[in-house]
Design a protein around this motif. Structure first.
Motif, mmCIF file in Angstrom:
data_model
loop_
_atom_site.group_PDB
_atom_site.id
_atom_site.type_symbol
_atom_site.label_atom_id
_atom_site.label_comp_id
_atom_site.label_asym_id
_atom_site.label_seq_id
_atom_site.Cartn_x
_atom_site.Cartn_y
_atom_site.Cartn_z
ATOM 1 N N ILE A 9 -3.076 30.099 -30.192
ATOM 2 C CA ILE A 9 -1.646 30.224 -30.263
ATOM 3 C C ILE A 9 -1.082 31.554 -29.759
ATOM 4 N N ILE A 10 -1.439 32.132 -29.915
ATOM 5 C CA ILE A 10 -1.172 32.890 -29.283
ATOM 6 C C ILE A 10 -2.448 33.639 -28.262
ATOM 7 N N SER A 17 0.770 21.760 -26.276
ATOM 8 C CA SER A 17 1.738 23.943 -25.725
ATOM 9 C C SER A 17 3.024 23.507 -25.613
ATOM 10 N N SER A 18 3.309 24.614 -26.727
ATOM 11 C CA SER A 18 4.903 24.923 -26.801
ATOM 12 C C SER A 18 5.558 25.118 -26.033
ATOM 13 N N SER A 19 5.482 25.337 -24.368
ATOM 14 C CA SER A 19 6.165 24.842 -23.416
ATOM 15 C C SER A 19 6.007 23.653 -22.770
ATOM 16 N N ARG A 74 6.572 30.689 -31.592
ATOM 17 C CA ARG A 74 5.748 29.462 -31.354
ATOM 18 C C ARG A 74 5.502 28.366 -32.320
ATOM 19 N N ARG A 116 5.509 23.810 -31.967
ATOM 20 C CA ARG A 116 4.270 23.625 -32.283
ATOM 21 C C ARG A 116 4.273 22.245 -33.255
ATOM 22 N N SER A 161 6.006 35.203 -22.857
ATOM 23 C CA SER A 161 7.808 35.658 -23.332
ATOM 24 C C SER A 161 7.559 35.914 -22.746
ATOM 25 N N TRP A 178 -1.617 24.637 -34.611
ATOM 26 C CA TRP A 178 -1.828 24.827 -32.957
ATOM 27 C C TRP A 178 -2.045 24.183 -32.019
ATOM 28 N N GLN A 201 2.601 39.061 -26.675
ATOM 29 C CA GLN A 201 2.935 37.604 -27.794
ATOM 30 C C GLN A 201 2.931 37.806 -29.425
#
Ligand SMILES: *Cc1c(COP(=O)(O)O)cnc(C)c1O
Length: 371
Positions: free
Chosen positions: A180-181, A343-345, A243, A247, A2, A277, A236
């Motif tokens: 997830i983190i 992925s969250s990205s 996140r 997701r 982040s 996740w 994180q």
């Protein structure tokens, strides 16, 4: 990452707290404790190490049985073997894909009649979704079986409004690179009892007795997390809720865009919030002949990485002789389930690319029209 992680890592470098004690470790454990209803936390080198410490603390030893979900990652199970104990695999229910409480009851009743109750039961919360932990906890109490939550995949998920890892007396978290983190690699023991944490902390630190000269009266492990990695974890944890939201958004986009293709999003059980996740979807054999591995291979040709659902433990070579109670539900979930890029990205363009590739693959192999 982040962005804030680097600040905490830099603090570790600047202050020269680089090893197994330091302010990042204290702050990471305190922040997790605050997040998880004040439970005590011990940062360790992996989720597998966390589970191992817990099983040892519970007195699991050679010849003991430990029950565990068959549908899980091997990291849930190997610590049972580290203690010389015997895993017993239990099947899933269809609602969340996690441990089936009715089967737990059936198994424990039969095990009690034979005088073979397991020493502990490990309930896994798979893919970011909680098992029906209250039902399972009640059954375990009735039979006097210790309950452990494997929350390696469920941080950020809730059950009846409570955070994951706060129901049982003991839980394990993972901060492996794919979770997830992440701390790149790491884990945490979560416990109600502060003294239990102190004992496990000693074991994780080579079982060093509190003496200046090196004294050891029992076996230990090098399971500590470094203060540098804990800095990553601090940063994180600050973005965990973002996140989860990202997701969940990814999962809903897949569900909407793939409606009617024969690929259906995994349920969100009524008892909690799924962190998504991983986005798990199931291929409906009535609507498509495509199997999970076909889809994984097809997506690979588009340079998109997908994975099948975990191969159940009772289907593993290592456990071919192990005791397994049921297994047909897990087999079915494995035979039809796929994890899409989650992925969250992921950008909207990334998601569009995945969705088109999935649609093209499924369109190439339609199921015959019913007679
Ligand atoms: C990742 C994982 C583990 C192990 O965690 P590590 O940090 O990789 O050792 C255990 N159980 C489950 C369900 C996992 O997904």
């Amino acid at each position: 990452m982040s962005g804030t992680e680097l600040q905490y890592v830099k603090e570790a470098f600047d202050s020269n707290w680089l090893s197994s004690v330091g302010p990042n470790l204290d702050a990471f454990e305190a922040a997790m404790s605050a997040r998880l209803a004040g439970r005590h936390a011990l940062a360790v080198s992996s989720g597998t190490a966390a589970l191992h410490l817990i099983l040892r603390y519970l007195g699991v030893g050679a010849g003991d049985r430990v029950a565990v979900s068959t549908l899980t990652f091997a990291g849930s199970v190997f610590p049972i073997l580290y203690q010389g104990a015997i895993p017993v695999f239990l099947d899933s229910e269809t609602e969340s894909g996690n441990l089936d409480p009715a089967l737990v009851e059936e198994y424990l009743a039969a095990a009690q009649r034979r005088g073979r109750l397991p020493r502990a039961l490990i309930a896994v919360h798979l893919y970011g979704q909680h098992c029906d932990i209250d039902s399972i906890a009640q059954i375990c109490r009735n039979y006097g079986v210790a309950l452990v939550e494997d929350a390696a995949e469920s941080l950020g998920a809730t059950y009846r409004g409570r955070q994951t890892a706060t129901t049982a007396d003991f839980a394990a978290l993972s901060f492996n690179g794919n979770k997830i983190i992440t701390t790149t690699g790491g884990g945490m023991v979560i416990a109600r009892d502060e003294n239990a944490i102190a004992t496990m902390k000693k074991w994780a630190n080579q079982a060093r007795e509190p003496a200046i000269e090196y004294r050891h009266s029992e076996v230990g492990y090098n399971y500590r997390m470094s203060n540098v990695l804990a800095g990553i974890g601090r940063g994180q944890l600050e973005v965990l809720d973002d996140r989860v939201a990202a997701r969940r958004r990814v999962a809903m986009q897949y569900a909407d865009a793939l409606e009617g293709t024969g690929l259906r999003l995994q349920n969100e059980a009524a008892w909690g919030t799924h962190s998504r996740w991983l986005t798990v979807m199931y291929l409906d054999p009535a609507e498509t002949r495509v199997k999970p591995l076909d889809l994984v291979q097809s997506l690979a040709a588009y340079d998109i990485e997908a994975r099948p659902v975990w191969r159940p433990m009772h289907q593993q070579e290592l456990f071919k002789d192990a005791e397994s109670i049921g297994g047909a539900v897990a087999d079915e979930l494995f035979a039809t389930g796929i994890c899409l890029p989650s992925s969250s990205s992921l950008t909207d363009a990334d998601l569009d690319r995945v969705i088109s590739a999935v649609r093209e693959t499924l369109a190439r192999s339609p199921v015959e029209a019913p007679l």
